[in-house]
Design an enzyme around this catalytic site. Sequence first.
Site, PDB file in Angstrom:
ATOM      1  N   TYR A 126      27.429 -22.011 -10.786  1.00 24.90           N
ATOM      2  CA  TYR A 126      26.280 -21.194 -10.560  1.00 24.90           C
ATOM      3  C   TYR A 126      24.699 -22.010 -10.540  1.00 24.90           C
ATOM      4  CZ  TYR A 126      27.455 -19.999 -15.425  1.00 24.90           C
ATOM      5  OH  TYR A 126      28.717 -18.891 -16.796  1.00 24.90           O
ATOM      6  N   LYS A 177      40.050 -27.513 -16.115  1.00 21.46           N
ATOM      7  CA  LYS A 177      41.313 -26.249 -15.643  1.00 21.46           C
ATOM      8  C   LYS A 177      41.840 -27.198 -14.465  1.00 21.46           C
ATOM      9  CE  LYS A 177      43.354 -22.198 -15.202  1.00 21.46           C
ATOM     10  NZ  LYS A 177      43.840 -21.498 -16.831  1.00 21.46           N
ATOM     11  N   ASP A 210      40.911 -22.473 -21.061  1.00 21.53           N
ATOM     12  CA  ASP A 210      42.290 -21.102 -21.912  1.00 21.53           C
ATOM     13  C   ASP A 210      42.588 -21.643 -23.365  1.00 21.53           C
ATOM     14  OD1 ASP A 210      43.576 -22.775 -20.304  1.00 21.53           O
ATOM     15  OD2 ASP A 210      45.147 -20.854 -19.513  1.00 21.53           O
ATOM     16  N   ASP A 234      29.107 -22.425 -20.297  1.00 14.13           N
ATOM     17  CA  ASP A 234      28.374 -21.134 -20.963  1.00 14.13           C
ATOM     18  C   ASP A 234      29.013 -20.496 -22.494  1.00 14.13           C
ATOM     19  OD1 ASP A 234      26.803 -19.466 -20.903  1.00 14.13           O
ATOM     20  OD2 ASP A 234      26.819 -18.367 -18.716  1.00 14.13           O
ATOM     21  N   ASP A 238      28.831 -19.786 -26.025  1.00 11.73           N
ATOM     22  CA  ASP A 238      28.547 -18.354 -27.355  1.00 11.73           C
ATOM     23  C   ASP A 238      29.621 -18.101 -27.559  1.00 11.73           C
ATOM     24  OD1 ASP A 238      26.280 -17.885 -25.149  1.00 11.73           O
ATOM     25  OD2 ASP A 238      26.951 -15.424 -25.065  1.00 11.73           O
TER      26      ASP A 238
HETATM   27  C1  IPM Z   1      22.662 -19.445 -21.127  1.00 10.54           C
HETATM   28  C2  IPM Z   1      22.559 -17.824 -20.459  1.00 10.54           C
HETATM   29  C3  IPM Z   1      21.675 -18.542 -18.789  1.00 10.54           C
HETATM   30  C4  IPM Z   1      23.165 -18.758 -18.205  1.00 10.54           C
HETATM   31  C5  IPM Z   1      21.937 -16.982 -18.299  1.00 10.54           C
HETATM   32  C6  IPM Z   1      21.327 -16.280 -18.773  1.00 10.54           C
HETATM   33  C7  IPM Z   1      21.304 -17.394 -16.478  1.00 10.54           C
HETATM   34  O1  IPM Z   1      23.952 -17.419 -20.812  1.00 10.54           O
HETATM   35  O2  IPM Z   1      22.007 -20.231 -21.594  1.00 10.54           O
HETATM   36  O3  IPM Z   1      23.795 -19.524 -21.615  1.00 10.54           O
HETATM   37  O4  IPM Z   1      24.098 -18.528 -17.399  1.00 10.54           O
HETATM   38  O5  IPM Z   1      23.139 -20.435 -18.157  1.00 10.54           O
HETATM   39 MG    MG Z   2      24.835 -17.832 -21.630  1.00 12.72          MG
END
Ligand code: IPM
Ligand code: MG
Length: 349
Positions: A126, A177, A210, A234, A238
């Site tokens: 990133y 990985k 994975d 990230d 989620d």
């Molecule tokens: C998170 C979000 C951010 C990230 C985005 C919005 C830049 O997805 O905080 O997980 O990828 O870190």
């Molecule tokens: Mg995120």
Amino acid sequence: MAVALEVLNALGSKHDFCTESTTHDVGGIGIDNHGEALPSSTLSACEQADAILFGSVGGPKWENLPPKEQPERAALLPIRKAFELFANLRPGNLYPELADLSPLRPQTVANGIDVLCVRELTGGVYFGQPKRTETLENGELEAIDTMVYRSGEIERIIEIAVRAASLRGGKICSVDKANVLETSVLWRKIVTERVRELDDSIELSHMYVDNAAMQLVRDPNQFDVLVTENMFGDILSDELAVICGSLGMLASASLGTGKNSMDLPFGLYEPAGGTAPDIAGKGLANPCAQVLSAALMLRYSFGLEEAAASIEQAVKETIRAGFRTGDLAQGGESVGTGEMGQAILERLT
Ligand code: IPM
Ligand code: MG
């Protein structure tokens, strides 16, 4: 955010502390009012503070801006970098009362879920340079991102993971990985060495990303603390969020290298779920993630463990008592943000 601030105020009188807060624009509203997603006035107010309690930053109104100017990329990433907020803690908790909300099989989640994801937040692909898109001589477009890690960046995140694990189940699974990526080979080596040096009693395992993505849906409770680099974290966080039922319940803490005026870690605390533009301003959002983020702030940046635990308990009791915002109601009866907030306030001890 209004609910979270009310909770902090109400709790202060019970636990004999007082938080002073100021409010500043960031993200979409920063673009509207100041012409930039992270206005310098906001940044300097954050510098003055002991911690940042962060709301949510995006929305359809700004979606057509060039990617570099969009609220997420132009506010969230630079504020993380500005304070070197390298350690992102995302606790994945599913209360047994909400087990129905998890997309996982009932028998897998009957007793709830309790996994802590520790994500490296200021390195990797990133932030790595070069990062650009250019037109090649043959007219093709080429885009480059660079994944880069230094040993020091890996050492400091693993230290946080070790500390967290020693306060929980004592188990760390490091996700990489290493069968493909150089950064992952280094990651695995440093993690192995550092964990051994820091705390021999930690049960350390390694998993390819994975496989980890798959194991999380198969049996999430095999994990105690997951530690991983920025992009993998990230994605996995989620995944952890959704198996825990709702993004509306997930808090997060991003700890920096700096110390605040109490000599505790400076940090940024935000709900992990982002914005919900379809219900913005309607009083329907689930305030729990923001309230639980405030609890993490009290714990890590203010050293107020009892007060933090009191918030977490009040949220749990509120859920136990049957209060559900729309995201939790599964089509059943639901309450608005205010009512949910009131129910939490009444349960603070
Ligand atoms: C998170 C979000 C951010 C990230 C985005 C919005 C830049 O997805 O905080 O997980 O990828 O870190
Ligand atoms: Mg995120």
